[in-house]
Scaffold this active site. Structure first.
Site, mmCIF file in Angstrom:
data_model
loop_
_atom_site.group_PDB
_atom_site.id
_atom_site.type_symbol
_atom_site.label_atom_id
_atom_site.label_comp_id
_atom_site.label_asym_id
_atom_site.label_seq_id
_atom_site.Cartn_x
_atom_site.Cartn_y
_atom_site.Cartn_z
ATOM 1 N N ASP A 149 0.813 -1.213 0.000
ATOM 2 C CA ASP A 149 0.000 0.000 0.000
ATOM 3 C C ASP A 149 0.849 1.267 0.000
ATOM 4 O OD1 ASP A 149 -2.360 -1.464 0.024
ATOM 5 O OD2 ASP A 149 -2.417 -1.540 2.214
ATOM 6 N N CYS A 150 2.163 1.131 0.072
ATOM 7 C CA CYS A 150 3.079 2.275 0.171
ATOM 8 C C CYS A 150 3.762 2.514 -1.168
ATOM 9 C CB CYS A 150 4.119 1.978 1.258
ATOM 10 S SG CYS A 150 5.493 3.154 1.319
#
Length: 143
Positions: A13-14
């Protein structure tokens, strides 16, 4: 893909983590990907990563999107052991991505810091997700 042992402690998600993973792959290396929120490192491994990276537990703490403020982790009186305790209890506090390669261990923020850890050159031009070019068409580092 080259058979070089590279490990990335990754959060899909980064964006920084995704860019770092993409640069590892752009060097022809398929790393061992550890999604550390699903499979957090042991305390001994986390201590070893911090030591090998030459940083302090406070350097590895992530503030954004974590319980950092609620846990009052900005308190300078907290010991390194207490900070690692917090990261063990709340793995989201571990900043990412951490990359382990034959050339060392590093918290790769910004993502292009991974280039110092890769024993093989980039195999083509590379731009981050935001469009910023990191590697030119001749394989040269642009930033």
């Amino acid at each position: 893909m080259t058979a070089i042992d590279v490990i990335i402690y990754h959060n899909p998600d980064c964006g920084t983590s995704r860019n770092t993973l993409a640069m590892i792959r752009n060097a022809g290396i398929e790393p061992h990907v550890i999604e550390y929120l699903k499979a957090p490192p042991s305390r001994a491994m986390l201590d070893q990563l911090i030591e090998r990276a030459g940083i302090t537990p406070r350097d590895l703490l992530r503030q954004k999107g974590t319980p950092y403020a609620e846990l009052r982790l900005d308190d300078e009186r907290l010991t390194n052991e207490q900070l690692v305790d917090a990261m063990m209890e709340h793995p989201i506090l571990i900043n990412r991505p951490i990359v382990v390669s034959p050339l060392g261990v590093k918290l790769c923020r910004p993502s292009e810091a991974v280039l110092d850890l890769l024993p093989t050159p980039q195999q083509g031009a590379f731009a981050k997700e935001d469009g910023e070019w990191v590697i030119g068409t001749g394989g040269e580092r642009l930033i």
